[in-house]
Write an enzyme that holds these catalytic residues in place. Structure first.
Site, PDB file in Angstrom:
ATOM      1  N   ASP A 123     -63.552 -24.315  79.794  1.00 60.35           N
ATOM      2  CA  ASP A 123     -62.128 -23.989  79.880  1.00 60.35           C
ATOM      3  C   ASP A 123     -61.297 -25.233  80.193  1.00 60.35           C
ATOM      4  O   ASP A 123     -61.779 -26.211  80.769  1.00 60.35           O
ATOM      5  CB  ASP A 123     -61.916 -22.931  80.958  1.00 60.35           C
ATOM      6  CG  ASP A 123     -60.676 -22.080  80.703  1.00 60.35           C
ATOM      7  OD1 ASP A 123     -59.870 -22.456  79.825  1.00 60.35           O
ATOM      8  OD2 ASP A 123     -60.522 -21.045  81.367  1.00 60.35           O
ATOM      9  N   GLU A 126     -58.137 -29.628  77.730  1.00 58.97           N
ATOM     10  CA  GLU A 126     -57.100 -30.499  77.147  1.00 58.97           C
ATOM     11  C   GLU A 126     -57.114 -31.926  77.738  1.00 58.97           C
ATOM     12  O   GLU A 126     -56.873 -32.859  76.976  1.00 58.97           O
ATOM     13  CB  GLU A 126     -55.706 -29.884  77.357  1.00 58.97           C
ATOM     14  CG  GLU A 126     -55.520 -28.518  76.739  1.00 58.97           C
ATOM     15  CD  GLU A 126     -56.123 -27.385  77.578  1.00 58.97           C
ATOM     16  OE1 GLU A 126     -56.248 -27.527  78.803  1.00 58.97           O
ATOM     17  OE2 GLU A 126     -56.492 -26.369  76.980  1.00 58.97           O
ATOM     18  N   ASP A 193     -54.143 -19.128  75.883  1.00 61.66           N
ATOM     19  CA  ASP A 193     -53.580 -18.007  76.634  1.00 61.66           C
ATOM     20  C   ASP A 193     -52.361 -17.455  75.911  1.00 61.66           C
ATOM     21  O   ASP A 193     -51.236 -17.922  76.105  1.00 61.66           O
ATOM     22  CB  ASP A 193     -53.211 -18.454  78.045  1.00 61.66           C
ATOM     23  CG  ASP A 193     -54.432 -18.925  78.820  1.00 61.66           C
ATOM     24  OD1 ASP A 193     -55.553 -18.625  78.384  1.00 61.66           O
ATOM     25  OD2 ASP A 193     -54.260 -19.595  79.848  1.00 61.66           O
TER      26      ASP A 193
END
Length: 539
Positions: A123, A126, A193
């Site tokens: 997760d 980035e 998300d």
């Protein structure tokens, strides 16, 4: 959540016969211990036993969320900091450093893989909040390598996993970001998300098409949206959104459900919603496994793309080239997802080319009725909740029986072969044990070929090397699809031919069926013509 809740949910999925293959543990399983890959034993007293139960009692795989950051209170942070493996002044490790990558995988292995976890969810790769910006990293300036963070985190997982487990397990990771070439590290990107709205669902369709056009054939999303409304369990509008999102999700590479601050098990949304989702989406996905799995072997062997922009297959059709809300899934299916509260939309069926032999011509059929639909632009009004807009061009589609998971013995008992007539067609069924990742693993191919001229289906001799668990024989039910026959999600009760396949070539004569089919064929359209496309003036 906790260990008990996971096992109760696993048991209920099987009791209610809702097909599922993987349960995911999202973040915060570390509880009060601090951000990092370790289990709070007050919540998960015995994760090793929990995973063993998921495997042995429920035939479920288990994926766990892992971040690239570590709270300062953890031993992970202390060790990474002491060795200079953190991006200066942050809690994120420096994945451009090969030694840091090795240590990161060691953490994953100690906490997860060594106790039986099957996959990881990498997760916030980035990384979240852009922590490498204006920082020095192992390779130099963080700004210069800014977009490659997820590439290197995926590399850390993949190289560590393959180095230790080799051919014993298939590596798999889910990531929130991607970079060119990242797919070679067995990672699949999801779209992050998302908002639970029909507008967002529409955008996910275009995103799925565009991402796969970029050269990475594996993509997924949060079915149902991540940010969900407070009344999600009782809202009829949200239940319809969830249903339509599931029906689209059937035709993306990875089929998964996720939401933030929610209990995502289907029984939380009521019996009617659960039943519609299982019957119209989940059962269809599992029946399509032979088609999908064979398609992704083609991806591996030939660089194919399963989720296909209309321009891929209809390059010279100027109308098809500009469509962003429908697509081909493999060679057979045209998918036009429904993405509004009114359950209506326009869609376009491109003209199909004539074949080289006789007067045979490829055609479109409605998946749910078997009826021929002529090429053109149409408007569908009040699409039934139990279906979506799904069309099949002349081809062969091989379907599995309904099953509870991909290794369900029921899935190996028989096959249904639906022949969408109109032209000669070929489909190659690829199978293996679904576990061994080696390119030289035992696997088989069976070629199904349809002759329009001879009205004959040929099932070729079994090719390849038998894989572990392979059935010695299989019942094959063949149906020529027409109006009211060989249609929809359910198995066909009255096939046109039934044979038992032992691995030797079979030729099935259907010449008495095809003339009847052509004579009685109903060519009336099910949908309202929507007129021609608007012409856009260009300078």
């Amino acid at each position: 959540h906790n260990q008990s809740e996971i096992l109760v949910s696993a048991n209920k999925f099987r009791e209610m016969e809702i097909p599922v293959d993987n349960i995911v543990q999202d973040w915060h399983y570390w509880g009060s211990l601090g951000w990092g890959p370790h289990w709070d034993r007050s919540l998960y007293p015995n994760p090793e036993d929990m995973i063993q139960q998921l495997h042995a009692d429920y035939d479920l795989d288990f994926m766990v969320s892992v971040w690239s950051r570590f709270d300062k209170q953890t031993s992970f942070y202390t060790e990474m900091l002491s060795k200079g493996f953190l991006i200066n002044g942050t809690e994120y490790f420096d994945p451009w450093n090969p030694m840091a990558r090795q240590l990161f995988f060691q953490y994953l292995d100690d906490a997860l893989f060594s106790i039986g976890a099957d996959a990881v969810w990498l997760d916030a790769t980035e990384p979240e909040q852009d922590f490498q910006l204006n920082k020095s990293i192992y390779l130099g300036a963080g700004n210069e390598y800014r977009n490659t963070y997820s590439l290197e985190v995926s590399r850390a997982f993949y190289e560590g996993f393959v180095g230790k487990y080799k051919t014993r397990k298939r590596p798999f990771a889910l990531t929130r970001s991607s970079f060119l070439g990242q797919h070679r590290f067995a990672s699949v990107v999801w779209s992050g998300d998302t908002l639970a709205s029909f507008e967002c669902l529409k955008r996910q369709i275009a995103m799925s098409i565009n991402y796969q056009m970029s050269g990475d054939p594996r993509w997924t999303m949060d079915i149902g949206g991540f940010f969900r409304p407070g009344d999600q369990y009782t809202s009829e509008e949200y239940h319809l959104l969830l249903l339509r999102w599931f029906q689209f999700g059937v035709f993306v590479p990875i089929f998964r459900l996720h939401g933030g601050g929610t209990n995502t098990e289907l029984w939380n949304f009521g019996n009617e919603t659960q039943s519609l989702i299982v019957e119209s989406a989940i059962n269809l996905r599992y029946r399509l496994i032979p088609y999908i799995y064979s398609g992704f072997q083609r991806v591996q062997d030939h660089g194919y793309t399963m989720g296909r922009a209309m321009a891929f297959d209809f390059l010279h059709d100027k109308f098809a080239r500009n469509i962003s809300d429908q697509f081909m899934f493999g060679e057979s299916f045209l998918v036009a997802p429904v993405y509004n509260l009114e359950s209506n939309r326009t869609f376009y069926l491109p003209p199909l080319k004539k074949t080289c032999c006789s007067n045979a011509k490829s055609m479109w059929r409605d998946f749910y009725s078997g009826q021929v639909v002529k090429p053109g632009r149409y408007f569908a009004s009040k699409v039934d909740f139990a279906s979506t807009l799904l069309f099949v061009r002349s081809s062969i589609v091989v379907l599995a029986p309904k099953s509870q998971h991909v290794h369900d013995p029921a899935s190996l008992v028989s096959l249904e072969v639906r022949v969408y007539t109109g032209k000669d067609s070929i489909f190659t069924l690829f199978e293996d044990d679904g576990i061994d990742p080696s390119p030289s693993r035992p696997s088989t191919k069976i070629v199904f070929s349809w002759s329009e001229k001879n009205s004959q289906l040929r099932i070729g001799k079994l090719q390849g090397k038998k894989y572990p668990g392979m059935p010695s024989s299989r019942v094959v039910r063949v149906v020529l699809v027409r109006h009211g026959r060989g249609i929809g999600v359910d198995e066909t009760n009255q096939p046109d031919a039934t044979v038992t396949y032992y691995g030797q070539e079979l030729n099935i004569d259907l010449s008495t069926i095809l003339p009847e089919l052509m004579t009685k064929e109903n060519f009336n359209n099910l949908y309202l013509p929507a007129g021609s496309f608007m012409k856009v003036a260009t300078s």
